[in-house]
Scaffold this motif. Structure first.
Motif, PDB file in Angstrom:
ATOM      1  N   VAL A  46       0.832  -1.210   0.000  1.00  0.00           N
ATOM      2  CA  VAL A  46       0.000   0.000   0.000  1.00  0.00           C
ATOM      3  C   VAL A  46       0.861   1.253   0.000  1.00  0.00           C
ATOM      4  CG1 VAL A  46      -1.665   1.343   1.345  1.00  0.00           C
ATOM      5  CG2 VAL A  46      -1.996  -1.119   1.062  1.00  0.00           C
ATOM      6  N   VAL A  47       1.879   1.297   0.867  1.00  0.00           N
ATOM      7  CA  VAL A  47       2.688   2.516   0.969  1.00  0.00           C
ATOM      8  C   VAL A  47       3.604   2.696  -0.243  1.00  0.00           C
ATOM      9  CG1 VAL A  47       2.588   2.481   3.481  1.00  0.00           C
ATOM     10  CG2 VAL A  47       4.527   1.414   2.322  1.00  0.00           C
ATOM     11  N   ALA A  48       3.855   1.632  -0.997  1.00  0.00           N
ATOM     12  CA  ALA A  48       4.620   1.767  -2.234  1.00  0.00           C
ATOM     13  C   ALA A  48       3.716   2.087  -3.423  1.00  0.00           C
ATOM     14  CB  ALA A  48       5.401   0.481  -2.523  1.00  0.00           C
ATOM     15  N   PHE A  49       2.427   1.754  -3.305  1.00  0.00           N
ATOM     16  CA  PHE A  49       1.473   1.980  -4.399  1.00  0.00           C
ATOM     17  C   PHE A  49       0.920   3.399  -4.399  1.00  0.00           C
ATOM     18  CE2 PHE A  49      -2.952   2.074  -5.884  1.00  0.00           C
ATOM     19  CZ  PHE A  49      -2.818   1.563  -7.170  1.00  0.00           C
ATOM     20  N   ILE A  50       0.678   3.967  -3.219  1.00  0.00           N
ATOM     21  CA  ILE A  50       0.022   5.280  -3.131  1.00  0.00           C
ATOM     22  C   ILE A  50       0.844   6.407  -3.769  1.00  0.00           C
ATOM     23  CG2 ILE A  50      -0.714   7.066  -1.495  1.00  0.00           C
ATOM     24  CD1 ILE A  50      -1.735   4.845   0.327  1.00  0.00           C
ATOM     25  N   PRO A  51       2.165   6.538  -3.486  1.00  0.00           N
ATOM     26  CA  PRO A  51       2.904   7.694  -4.025  1.00  0.00           C
ATOM     27  C   PRO A  51       2.878   7.840  -5.540  1.00  0.00           C
ATOM     28  CG  PRO A  51       4.129   6.717  -2.227  1.00  0.00           C
ATOM     29  CD  PRO A  51       2.984   5.785  -2.512  1.00  0.00           C
TER      30      PRO A  51
ATOM     31  N   ILE B 241       1.530  11.139  -7.311  1.00  0.00           N
ATOM     32  CA  ILE B 241       2.471  11.908  -8.130  1.00  0.00           C
ATOM     33  C   ILE B 241       1.925  12.080  -9.544  1.00  0.00           C
ATOM     34  CG2 ILE B 241       4.758  11.853  -9.210  1.00  0.00           C
ATOM     35  CD1 ILE B 241       5.757  10.496  -6.612  1.00  0.00           C
ATOM     36  N   PHE B 242       1.338  11.035 -10.103  1.00  0.00           N
ATOM     37  CA  PHE B 242       0.739  11.129 -11.434  1.00  0.00           C
ATOM     38  C   PHE B 242      -0.336  12.213 -11.460  1.00  0.00           C
ATOM     39  CE2 PHE B 242      -2.801   9.851 -14.221  1.00  0.00           C
ATOM     40  CZ  PHE B 242      -2.168   9.901 -15.450  1.00  0.00           C
ATOM     41  N   LEU B 243      -1.122  12.306 -10.399  1.00  0.00           N
ATOM     42  CA  LEU B 243      -2.222  13.275 -10.362  1.00  0.00           C
ATOM     43  C   LEU B 243      -1.717  14.703 -10.154  1.00  0.00           C
ATOM     44  CD1 LEU B 243      -4.790  11.263  -8.196  1.00  0.00           C
ATOM     45  CD2 LEU B 243      -4.840  11.616 -10.671  1.00  0.00           C
ATOM     46  N   ILE B 244      -0.756  14.898  -9.267  1.00  0.00           N
ATOM     47  CA  ILE B 244      -0.320  16.260  -8.949  1.00  0.00           C
ATOM     48  C   ILE B 244       0.662  16.828  -9.971  1.00  0.00           C
ATOM     49  CG2 ILE B 244      -0.709  15.890  -6.492  1.00  0.00           C
ATOM     50  CD1 ILE B 244       2.253  15.568  -6.084  1.00  0.00           C
ATOM     51  N   THR B 245       1.201  15.987 -10.864  1.00  0.00           N
ATOM     52  CA  THR B 245       2.137  16.470 -11.887  1.00  0.00           C
ATOM     53  C   THR B 245       1.505  16.481 -13.272  1.00  0.00           C
ATOM     54  OG1 THR B 245       3.050  14.240 -12.284  1.00  0.00           O
ATOM     55  CG2 THR B 245       4.120  15.587 -10.585  1.00  0.00           C
TER      56      THR B 245
END
Length: 335
Positions: free
Chosen positions: A69-74, A78-82
């Motif tokens: 989960v913690v490796a999947f969320i970032p 990042i895709f959304l905010i960039t």
């Protein structure tokens, strides 16, 4: 103070690799030899050795779920905010802003701070983490940004759009072929990763309660012991200082993303996971680990240059070591 010697030695190995390259003892592409040895031989042996020499309880698979989960969320965030950034920047940030360097960096650090038993929760965390760092993040980056495997971005596109030009096929057969190509790429990304395949085999053996013979552990021990040295030397060999202001800004962006992510995930691990303090502390340290070595490999494949990724890994390793040390002594003071 003695607990700091081993992690500091890892940073010294990175510096040695870099200085040897600057002195001309290593060529610019020599790191690729170590890359193959690390991912296809040494790291898998380290995984086998960990499972062969430490008891792994199936209840700790919850740590593996947490690691995934913690490796999947970032990369998703990042895709959304960039979404308004050029595709080259988005690819670099997605590949290097997520995932954790557990097998090569965190194993020796948590062992130095918490003892050999701490390798177990770290390995269980890495099972979930490895799903993303060994293949998932790269596949996600290529798919969401429409990057074709096998070619660098410079070979595919020179513009500043947030994704590569893409036209969705209207013909039914063309869409079917596209889906098959995507599935092949996903399957190749996951099952073509030797460390990921090794973890799968270890999980099956653990669930089947099959013990790995001691002779196997003895056989793989020399390679397993070389894991950290080869990984850190490789990072030093491919590392170069930032070429200019643009590289510095990319580095600051990566650190600025990873640090809050790591602190939030570490807090969640301490407060949420239903395990003892020693296990939770090991997972907390995993959440503060530096950039995964796999990121340098995939950055090289996608962008054609892993130098900035290697430098980012080194900087994040220094920051991670400082954070791990601070957290360890903070928890000791509270306890």
């Amino acid at each position: 103070m003695s607990t700091l010697i081993q992690p500091i030695a890892l940073l010294a190995i990175i510096l040695t690799g870099y200085l040897f390259k600057r002195a001309g003892k290593f060529k610019n592409r020599d790191y690729r030899i170590l890359q193959v040895a690390l991912f296809d031989l040494v790291l898998p042996c380290a995984i086998i050795y960990s499972f062969a020499t430490n008891p792994h309880d199936s209840s700790m698979l919850w740590i593996s779920v947490f690691g995934f989960v913690v490796a999947f969320i970032p990369p998703v965030l990042i895709f959304l905010i960039t979404r308004h950034k050029p595709v080259q920047d988005r690819a670099f940030t997605m590949l290097n802003g997520s995932g954790f360097n557990i097998g090569c960096f965190c194993f020796p650090v948590v062992q130095a701070f918490l003892g050999t038993a701490a390798i177990v929760p770290a390995a269980m965390f890495d099972i979930g983490n490895c799903v993303m760092v060994a293949a998932g993040t790269n596949v996600m980056t290529q798919t969401l940004l429409h990057i074709q495997p096998g070619k660098t971005l410079d070979e595919q596109y020179q513009g500043h759009a947030p994704v590569l030009p893409y036209t969705k096929p209207k013909d039914k057969d063309a869409r079917r072929l596209m889906r098959h190509a995507l599935l092949r790429n996903v399957a190749k990304g996951f099952f073509g990763s030797v460390p990921f395949d090794t973890y799968l085999v270890m999980i099956v053996l653990m669930l089947a309660d099959v013990k790995i013979p001691g002779a196997v552990a003895t056989f793989v021990a020399p390679l397993a012991n070389a894991n950290s040295f080869i990984a850190m030397l490789m990072v030093g060999m491919l590392m170069d200082l930032p070429a200019g202001r643009d590289d510095v800004m990319k580095l600051l962006k990566i650190i600025g993303l990873r640090l809050p992510f790591g602190l939030i995930f570490a807090l969640c691990a301490w407060l949420v996971l239903p395990f003892g303090a020693d296990v939770r502390e090991a997972v907390v340290m995993c959440c503060l680990a530096p950039i995964a070595v796999f990121s340098t490999l995939f950055t090289d494949e996608v962008l054609g240059n892993a130098k900035l990724a290697g430098f980012s890994l080194s900087v994040s390793a220094i920051i991670g070591l400082i954070m791990m040390t601070a957290v360890h002594f903070l928890i000791a003071a509270i306890a």
